[in-house]
Enzyme design. Sequence first.
Site, PDB file in Angstrom:
ATOM      1  CG  ASN A   1      43.924  39.862  36.954  1.00  0.00           C
ATOM      2  OD1 ASN A   1      42.765  39.653  36.600  1.00  0.00           O
ATOM      3  ND2 ASN A   1      44.478  39.299  38.012  1.00  0.00           N
TER       4      ASN A   1
ATOM      5  NE  ARG B   1      43.398  35.336  36.838  1.00  0.00           N
ATOM      6  CZ  ARG B   1      42.589  35.467  37.878  1.00  0.00           C
ATOM      7  NH1 ARG B   1      42.237  36.640  38.307  1.00  0.00           N
ATOM      8  NH2 ARG B   1      42.137  34.399  38.491  1.00  0.00           N
TER       9      ARG B   1
ATOM     10  CG  HIS C   1      43.732  29.579  42.052  1.00  0.00           C
ATOM     11  ND1 HIS C   1      43.154  28.997  43.168  1.00  0.00           N
ATOM     12  CD2 HIS C   1      43.405  30.882  42.085  1.00  0.00           C
ATOM     13  CE1 HIS C   1      42.505  29.931  43.843  1.00  0.00           C
ATOM     14  NE2 HIS C   1      42.621  31.079  43.214  1.00  0.00           N
TER      15      HIS C   1
ATOM     16  NE  ARG D   1      34.636  31.442  45.223  1.00  0.00           N
ATOM     17  CZ  ARG D   1      35.811  31.833  44.731  1.00  0.00           C
ATOM     18  NH1 ARG D   1      36.925  31.181  45.019  1.00  0.00           N
ATOM     19  NH2 ARG D   1      35.867  32.864  43.922  1.00  0.00           N
TER      20      ARG D   1
ATOM     21  CD  GLU E   1      47.825  33.885  40.322  1.00  0.00           C
ATOM     22  OE1 GLU E   1      47.828  34.544  41.385  1.00  0.00           O
ATOM     23  OE2 GLU E   1      46.802  33.382  39.855  1.00  0.00           O
TER      24      GLU E   1
END
Length: 411
Positions: free
Chosen positions: A12, A104, A193, A254, A397
């Site tokens: 990743n 990823r 996601h 965010r 993940e």
Amino acid sequence: MTANATRVLVLNSGSSSLKYQLLDMGDARSDHDSGARRLAVGLVERIGEATSRLAHTPLGTGGATRETAGPIADHQAALKAVAEELAADGLGLDSPELAAIGHRVVHGGLKFTVPTVIDEAVLKEIERLVPVAPLHNPANIIGIRTARALRPDLPQVAVFDTAFHTTMPESAARYAIDVATADAHRIRRYGFHGTSHAYVSRRTAQLLGKAPEEVNVIVLHLGNGASASAVRGGRCVDTSMGLTPLEGLVMGTRSGDIDAAVTFHLKRVAGMSADEIDELLNKKSGLIGLCGDNDMREIRRRIDEGDERAALAFDIYVHRLKKYIGAYTAVLGKVDAVAFTAGVGENAAPVRAAAIAGLEELGMAVDASLNAVRSDEPRLISPEYARVAVAVVPTDEELEIAQQTYALVTA
Ligand code: ADP
């Protein structure tokens, strides 16, 4: 690939970081349902700076974490350093037991709906998506190119964050703007996601003793970035992030959903540039913008001390979450489970309690004592009588990327 090639390296790559895990996918000693066992995990941080750091943990041998500090110039040097650490544990990247590398990749656009073996054409297509994922895809591409240079003979697979959401109907994926403009610039809701939403929705079905096709699940992935998804019978039908990860829930830094006119207003009235507004909404908003902290532990500590700004930030966060639970209940019609996951979802019992509070009419409730239990295992936190199961399901993940990669290369 040799018959006993059962290992997958998951990479990743971020702009200045490289996270990795080496898993054995066919290990009889596995303590995991999937048959997978983690052999090593690690992270290289601050690539390109003088203060780079590599932390490597050989889980397979139960060894202690080894930390190396000192400048690591680029991703190529980072992957070389990782390869050396792995080799020191007898897990070198030249081992015949390594079946594939799974990468990823954040943005797969509309083209990549499934994990894909990487060749030059695939890399070109991932590059073509850079304009819609300027912060993420370039780093992912560097990671792929570096790994391919190191092991050109090995299958390398891209697993896309957006892929799980490509099943969304047009009614959920399109913004209500001029179609020609939207299409010319590939403006639509992609969602992110996805690897986590896929894993957690499936794991939730398993927790209920059902097949994924039999259940409708609302997944709430609440990390520093946060997103919700509505999953009907194993397929995503709506998700809260859009063209970029900015849309939807209130996040660590965010804003989530906001009237688009706020951006024109900031430009016209406050004289801010597009880059400044981008930075404001992505990095200086959400919890950190509201109260100066983006870590839910710190926010809870401040609330316990009577801090009103922290309390308001928490309330705004929870209000948005509740709106999405309601909206996705309406989208799905019938909900079997709500699953909380990621850093906040897995650990912050007060967030789970507050988000579900008052939703008894929707069949949702949280049992206070079950909610207070701390565990790394998937578990139910709703009372027996509740029509909808409320669950905490730790996401994984890397395992999902490894499984998808291994399935593809052994098919
Ligand atoms: P990322 O989006 O960076 O992958 P994570 O899923 O690891 O994030 O979530 C990180 C966030 O989880 C932290 O910013 C913090 O708000 C929250 N978190 C982590 N541990 C706890 C905890 N024990 N209690 C409450 N919140 C926590």
